[in-house]
Design a protein around this motif. Structure first.
Motif, PDB file in Angstrom:
ATOM      1  N   GLN A  68       0.820  -1.202   0.000  1.00 20.60           N
ATOM      2  CA  GLN A  68       0.000   0.000   0.000  1.00 20.60           C
ATOM      3  C   GLN A  68       0.865   1.268   0.000  1.00 20.60           C
ATOM      4  O   GLN A  68       0.516   2.262  -0.632  1.00 20.60           O
ATOM      5  N   GLY A  69       1.989   1.205   0.702  1.00 21.16           N
ATOM      6  CA  GLY A  69       2.886   2.349   0.701  1.00 21.16           C
ATOM      7  C   GLY A  69       3.399   2.667  -0.684  1.00 21.16           C
ATOM      8  O   GLY A  69       3.614   3.835  -1.034  1.00 21.16           O
ATOM      9  N   LEU A  70       3.596   1.634  -1.510  1.00 18.70           N
ATOM     10  CA  LEU A  70       4.071   1.841  -2.880  1.00 18.70           C
ATOM     11  C   LEU A  70       2.950   2.337  -3.793  1.00 18.70           C
ATOM     12  O   LEU A  70       3.100   3.328  -4.509  1.00 18.70           O
ATOM     13  N   VAL A  71       1.805   1.642  -3.749  1.00 16.27           N
ATOM     14  CA  VAL A  71       0.721   1.958  -4.681  1.00 16.27           C
ATOM     15  C   VAL A  71       0.118   3.324  -4.404  1.00 16.27           C
ATOM     16  O   VAL A  71      -0.271   4.039  -5.327  1.00 16.27           O
ATOM     17  N   PHE A  72       0.050   3.722  -3.139  1.00 14.02           N
ATOM     18  CA  PHE A  72      -0.543   5.002  -2.795  1.00 14.02           C
ATOM     19  C   PHE A  72       0.519   6.094  -2.616  1.00 14.02           C
ATOM     20  O   PHE A  72       0.291   7.089  -1.933  1.00 14.02           O
ATOM     21  N   SER A  73       1.654   5.901  -3.238  1.00 14.83           N
ATOM     22  CA  SER A  73       2.708   6.911  -3.221  1.00 14.83           C
ATOM     23  C   SER A  73       2.596   7.771  -4.469  1.00 14.83           C
ATOM     24  O   SER A  73       1.847   7.453  -5.407  1.00 14.83           O
ATOM     25  N   PRO A  74       3.348   8.872  -4.537  1.00 13.28           N
ATOM     26  CA  PRO A  74       3.313   9.722  -5.739  1.00 13.28           C
ATOM     27  C   PRO A  74       3.796   9.006  -6.999  1.00 13.28           C
ATOM     28  O   PRO A  74       3.607   9.527  -8.104  1.00 13.28           O
ATOM     29  N   LEU A  75       4.403   7.822  -6.851  1.00 12.28           N
ATOM     30  CA  LEU A  75       4.897   7.094  -8.017  1.00 12.28           C
ATOM     31  C   LEU A  75       3.770   6.548  -8.879  1.00 12.28           C
ATOM     32  O   LEU A  75       3.972   6.252 -10.063  1.00 12.28           O
ATOM     33  N   VAL A  76       2.583   6.356  -8.293  1.00 14.07           N
ATOM     34  CA  VAL A  76       1.450   5.762  -9.020  1.00 14.07           C
ATOM     35  C   VAL A  76       0.349   6.812  -9.150  1.00 14.07           C
ATOM     36  O   VAL A  76      -0.103   7.361  -8.153  1.00 14.07           O
ATOM     37  N   LYS A  77      -0.086   7.076 -10.372  1.00  4.43           N
ATOM     38  CA  LYS A  77      -1.146   8.037 -10.610  1.00  4.43           C
ATOM     39  C   LYS A  77      -2.491   7.462 -10.179  1.00  4.43           C
ATOM     40  O   LYS A  77      -2.765   6.281 -10.412  1.00  4.43           O
ATOM     41  N   PRO A  78      -3.358   8.264  -9.562  1.00  3.46           N
ATOM     42  CA  PRO A  78      -4.662   7.761  -9.124  1.00  3.46           C
ATOM     43  C   PRO A  78      -5.477   7.114 -10.233  1.00  3.46           C
ATOM     44  O   PRO A  78      -6.156   6.115 -10.015  1.00  3.46           O
ATOM     45  N   ALA A  79      -5.420   7.681 -11.436  1.00  3.35           N
ATOM     46  CA  ALA A  79      -6.204   7.124 -12.543  1.00  3.35           C
ATOM     47  C   ALA A  79      -5.778   5.700 -12.880  1.00  3.35           C
ATOM     48  O   ALA A  79      -6.577   4.899 -13.380  1.00  3.35           O
ATOM     49  N   ALA A  80      -4.512   5.365 -12.599  1.00  2.00           N
ATOM     50  CA  ALA A  80      -4.011   4.031 -12.926  1.00  2.00           C
ATOM     51  C   ALA A  80      -4.446   2.978 -11.925  1.00  2.00           C
ATOM     52  O   ALA A  80      -4.404   1.779 -12.222  1.00  2.00           O
ATOM     53  N   THR A  81      -4.862   3.398 -10.727  1.00  2.21           N
ATOM     54  CA  THR A  81      -5.212   2.419  -9.697  1.00  2.21           C
ATOM     55  C   THR A  81      -6.418   1.576 -10.095  1.00  2.21           C
ATOM     56  O   THR A  81      -6.554   0.435  -9.651  1.00  2.21           O
ATOM     57  N   ARG A  82      -7.300   2.132 -10.924  1.00  4.67           N
ATOM     58  CA  ARG A  82      -8.471   1.375 -11.371  1.00  4.67           C
ATOM     59  C   ARG A  82      -8.064   0.114 -12.122  1.00  4.67           C
ATOM     60  O   ARG A  82      -8.766  -0.902 -12.097  1.00  4.67           O
ATOM     61  N   LEU A  83      -6.914   0.164 -12.785  1.00  9.93           N
ATOM     62  CA  LEU A  83      -6.448  -0.967 -13.587  1.00  9.93           C
ATOM     63  C   LEU A  83      -5.813  -2.069 -12.743  1.00  9.93           C
ATOM     64  O   LEU A  83      -5.515  -3.148 -13.265  1.00  9.93           O
ATOM     65  N   LEU A  84      -5.592  -1.791 -11.447  1.00  6.64           N
ATOM     66  CA  LEU A  84      -4.923  -2.765 -10.593  1.00  6.64           C
ATOM     67  C   LEU A  84      -5.882  -3.739  -9.920  1.00  6.64           C
ATOM     68  O   LEU A  84      -5.453  -4.766  -9.396  1.00  6.64           O
ATOM     69  N   VAL A  85      -7.184  -3.430  -9.911  1.00  2.60           N
ATOM     70  CA  VAL A  85      -8.131  -4.243  -9.150  1.00  2.60           C
ATOM     71  C   VAL A  85      -8.259  -5.651  -9.715  1.00  2.60           C
ATOM     72  O   VAL A  85      -8.163  -6.647  -8.984  1.00  2.60           O
ATOM     73  N   ALA A  86      -8.497  -5.786 -11.017  1.00  2.00           N
ATOM     74  CA  ALA A  86      -8.666  -7.106 -11.624  1.00  2.00           C
ATOM     75  C   ALA A  86      -7.414  -7.978 -11.460  1.00  2.00           C
ATOM     76  O   ALA A  86      -7.515  -9.141 -11.048  1.00  2.00           O
ATOM     77  N   PRO A  87      -6.202  -7.467 -11.771  1.00  2.00           N
ATOM     78  CA  PRO A  87      -5.011  -8.297 -11.530  1.00  2.00           C
ATOM     79  C   PRO A  87      -4.842  -8.696 -10.069  1.00  2.00           C
ATOM     80  O   PRO A  87      -4.401  -9.809  -9.776  1.00  2.00           O
ATOM     81  N   ALA A  88      -5.199  -7.799  -9.141  1.00  2.00           N
ATOM     82  CA  ALA A  88      -5.075  -8.127  -7.723  1.00  2.00           C
ATOM     83  C   ALA A  88      -6.006  -9.275  -7.344  1.00  2.00           C
ATOM     84  O   ALA A  88      -5.618 -10.192  -6.603  1.00  2.00           O
TER      85      ALA A  88
END
Length: 411
Positions: free
Chosen positions: A278-298
């Motif tokens: 969570q520290g990585l995904v919710f860091s400035p390195l990951v754009k919020p718009a891209a998080t939607r694409l992570l749900v299915a792979p997770a």
């Protein structure tokens, strides 16, 4: 249904710190009492039957987890009406009082009542804190990171709680009248921390903020926007998978006779991996718009990790599978909470309360189903396989999540 929002003010560092401390304390309050529950049950029930005591511990845990199913929705609705700060303060004070009352419970029945009320008051903190962030953060990157930090604070509390509970249970307190039983010390410590968190919230959070004005539904219109029910269902399924995994891991540990040290290591690994991911995904390195694409792979990765669990018997192999499952589960819940807050046409407190209730329901169902399946001979592995199948279906269902409008259009 349409929403008109007042301009948002950024969350201050002090206010965000108070919210993170509240989430941490509530999670710690849940975990800190787990090591002493067996002693509490044995003392109050007067039983040394391990089967009876284990069943009561499971029921007490389920009572705490199930309480938010109805309470979270009400807390969220009340926070929309009277403001976030008073609901957070009442929730934390109620959490503290019910913890202290549970510590002094004279019977097993009173302990059950205390755990139910404790879980009900705890349900006020999560959705109300997230709603406060949604009210005040109008910038996408800041809101995404704040949601992630809230989840990380809870994970840290779960990680610290059991260890601290085992340590402070060794302390002996004397209040001048009679020595306090060692198993009550974790309850009292967590109660004091909850009071401190309530004082912090009362001191630094502003009063009632200008909230969303929700226009009345037109006749025949739905109270849910497009895609919202799917997000809530996915949140419930993810929680059910996590509940089944936690119970299944505990019972699998007993089946393999690994011992409490190995189980503690696996749960500690689970928390650390969730925290790091969570520290990585919710860091400035990951754009919020891209998080939607992570749900299915997770969801897909979580399904694979659950599916291989019945075939593993070594500690190293199980730690790897635990890391895979926990990394995926640690992403899904805060990501879905964030996207629900973005697409909802309802007030944030009510919406996040509904989602919290869905998560609690899923967690309860998953935990109960895992215990039921493990109770049948030769069906122990079915716990993980059924959960894996559910996660696979969820992965398919999450391929096309709804696209929210830009936050500036909601402001």
């Amino acid at each position: 249904m349409s929403v008109s929002m007042q301009a948002r003010l950024p969350t201050s560092r002090w206010a965000l710190g108070a919210l993170l401390a509240s989430a941490f304390v509530v999670a710690l309050g849940y975990g800190i009492v787990l090591p002493v529950l067996p002693m509490m049950v044995e003392r109050l029930a007067g039983s040394t039957d391990p089967t009876f005591n284990a069943r009561q511990i499971g029921f007490l845990t389920a009572a705490y987890v199930a309480a938010p199913v109805g309470a979270a929705f009400l807390w969220g609705k009340w926070s929309d009406l009277i403001g976030r700060r008073p609901v957070l303060v009442v929730g934390l004070i109620g959490f503290a009082v019910t913890l202290a009352a549970s510590a002094l419970a004279p019977s097993l029945l009173v302990l059950y009542v205390g755990r139910i009320l404790n879980g009900g008051f705890a349900a006020a903190v999560g959705p109300t804190g997230l709603a406060f962030i949604a009210d005040t953060e109008g910038e996408d990157n800041r809101r995404t990171r704040a949601f992630g930090w809230m989840s990380m604070a809870s994970i840290a509390g779960f990680l610290v709680g059991p260890t601290l509970g085992g340590l402070v249970a060794e302390l002996k307190l004397d209040l001048g009248v009679a020595a306090v039983p060692p198993q009550t010390v974790p309850f009292i410590l967590a109660s004091g921390l909850a009071v401190a968190a309530a004082l912090g919230v009362c001191s630094v959070l502003p009063g009632k903020l200008p909230g969303p004005r929700i226009e009345a539904n037109k006749p025949g219109s739905s109270m849910f926007v497009s895609g919202e029910i799917r997000l809530l269902a996915l949140a419930a399924v993810a929680a059910a998978g996590l509940g089944a995994f936690e119970v299944g891991l505990t019972l699998r540990n007993v089946e393999l006779a690994m011992g409490p040290t190995a189980l503690g290591l696996m749960f500690a690994t689970c928390s650390v991996v969730m925290f790091a991911v969570q520290g990585l995904v919710f860091s400035p390195l990951v754009k919020p718009a891209a998080t939607r694409l992570l749900v299915a792979p997770a969801f897909l990765v979580m399904a694979i990790g659950l599916a291989v669990m019945p075939r593993l018997a070594g500690l190293t192999e199980m730690l790897f599978a635990v890391s895979v499952v926990s990394a995926s589960a640690g992403l899904i819940s805060p990501l879905l909470a964030y996207w629900v807050s973005r697409i909802s046409a309802r007030s944030q407190g009510l919406e996040l309360g509904v989602q919290s209730a869905a998560v609690s329901l899923g967690l309860s169902v998953g935990s109960a189903a895992a215990g039921l399946l493990f109770g049948f001979h030769r069906l122990q592995g079915a716990t993980f396989l059924v959960a894996a199948a559910a996660m696979g279906l969820a992965a398919v269902a999450s391929l096309k999540l709804p696209q929210p409008p830009p936050l500036e259009q909601q402001a």
